[in-house]
Design a protein around this motif. Structure first.
Motif, short mmCIF file in Angstrom:
data_model
loop_
_atom_site.label_atom_id
_atom_site.label_comp_id
_atom_site.label_asym_id
_atom_site.label_seq_id
_atom_site.Cartn_x
_atom_site.Cartn_y
_atom_site.Cartn_z
N VAL A 30 4.21 80.38 -8.82
CA VAL A 30 4.02 79.73 -7.52
C VAL A 30 4.40 78.25 -7.60
O VAL A 30 5.07 77.72 -6.71
CB VAL A 30 2.57 79.89 -7.02
CG1 VAL A 30 2.37 79.14 -5.72
CG2 VAL A 30 2.24 81.37 -6.83
N PRO A 56 5.04 85.23 2.57
CA PRO A 56 5.30 84.36 1.42
C PRO A 56 5.07 85.05 0.08
O PRO A 56 5.66 84.67 -0.93
CB PRO A 56 4.33 83.19 1.62
CG PRO A 56 3.25 83.74 2.49
CD PRO A 56 3.93 84.74 3.40
N LEU A 190 2.32 78.33 0.68
CA LEU A 190 1.93 78.81 -0.65
C LEU A 190 0.49 78.45 -0.99
O LEU A 190 -0.16 79.13 -1.78
CB LEU A 190 2.88 78.24 -1.70
CG LEU A 190 4.30 78.82 -1.65
CD1 LEU A 190 5.25 77.99 -2.50
CD2 LEU A 190 4.30 80.28 -2.11
N GLY A 213 -4.03 78.14 -4.92
CA GLY A 213 -2.85 77.48 -4.38
C GLY A 213 -2.83 76.00 -4.72
O GLY A 213 -1.78 75.44 -5.05
#
Length: 300
Positions: A30, A56, A190, A213
């Motif tokens: 990520v 996403p 994200l 995140g």
């Protein structure tokens, strides 16, 4: 008997195996997407040619599938996904409103940025999270990843193969990077994603995702975080401690539970890899992750 190179693309004795089997890869993946988004053209290509805003997680799953196949898959599986990815990229175009130019998604400069941002994130996050790699091993990882880059259409000799070469590449590319509205939106997605339709039942638990995140964001290089300025800075030691804690918690999950996070096709590929390795004499009692221990390898 087939050699290990005929069974998996990156065998258990490679540094790539150590890095890519590590549970810190979820953070690295990520964080790598956040870093990639700083290249305006690369971000625009994603924005105009994918369903990133609606799903996403889809891009993360597809990236995990690609990385898995060019690591734990057979050479034939890696060749097949490479052909598929190159074919898709070859057909895609996007426009740059600032210049009016039409760009190809498979522009080598864009592919190189995506690759370097990705492997840089995997390596830095894994080392910071506690995977003990020497500087020599870090160089070996990047040299091994030149092969992965060829599957998307790059030439191995054009790809950084050491930490020093990667650092030089990133330094030379930084003047091209900037925070676009698309990049900010991508980072916010994200950190606080819209759940796909199939996961909407989990919406009440969505706040629990934010620490993950945010940790991905804080795992970015300092210069990248300063460019974004999305979250306030925190002490680096706190980020390192959080990365190590995440890795320790993830390490408690049995492999079959952990793998449920992947797409069904990815899980099937990993199961086939376990079967081939077991048939070749590897001790699969600890799963693929157990093969980081050389004592589980067949005697030669």
């Amino acid at each position: 008997m087939a050699s290990i190179e005929d069974i998996v693309v990156q065998p258990p004795h490679t540094v790539t195996w150590l890095v890519h089997i590590d549970r810190s890869m979820w953070i690295g993946g990520v964080s790598g997407l956040m870093l990639q988004a700083l290249h305006p053209l690369a971000m625009r290509g994603v924005w105009q040619n994918s369903d990133f805003r609606r799903d996403p997680f889809g891009r993360l799953h597809r990236t995990a599938d690609f990385v898995g196949r060019v690591t734990f898959g057979s050479p034939a599986e890696a060749d097949e996904i490479g052909r598929r990815v190159r074919g898709i990229h070859r057909r895609l175009r996007f426009d740059d409103p600032g210049t009016g130019r039409i760009h190809r998604v498979d522009d080598p400069e864009l592919l190189l940025w995506v690759h370097c941002a990705e492997v840089s994130s995997y390596l830095s996050v894994a080392r910071r999270a506690g995977l003990g790699l020497s500087d020599r091993q870090a160089d070996r990882y990047l040299a091994e990843q030149r092969r992965s880059a060829t599957y998307v259409g790059l030439h191995a000799e054009d790809v950084p193969g050491s930490v020093a070469e990667l650092d030089d590449y990133l330094a030379s590319t930084r003047p091209l990077l900037r925070v676009t509205p698309e990049a900010v939106s991508a980072v916010r997605f994200l950190m606080w994603p819209r759940l796909p339709a199939g996961l909407r039942a989990l919406t009440p638990g969505k706040p629990a995702y934010f620490p993950f995140g945010a940790l991905c964001y804080y795992a970015l290089p300092g210069w990248a975080r300063r460019m974004y300025g999305v979250l306030p800075e925190v002490p680096p030691g706190a980020v390192t401690a959080a990365l190590r804690a995440f890795r320790l918690v993830m390490d408690t999950l049995p492999e079959h539970v952990h793998d449920r996070a992947f797409m069904p096709a990815t899980r099937a590929m990993l199961a086939a890899s376990r079967e081939r390795l077991g048939a070749a004499g590897y001790d699969m009692a600890g799963g693929l992750r157990g093969l980081t221990d050389p004592r589980r390898w067949p005697s030669r």
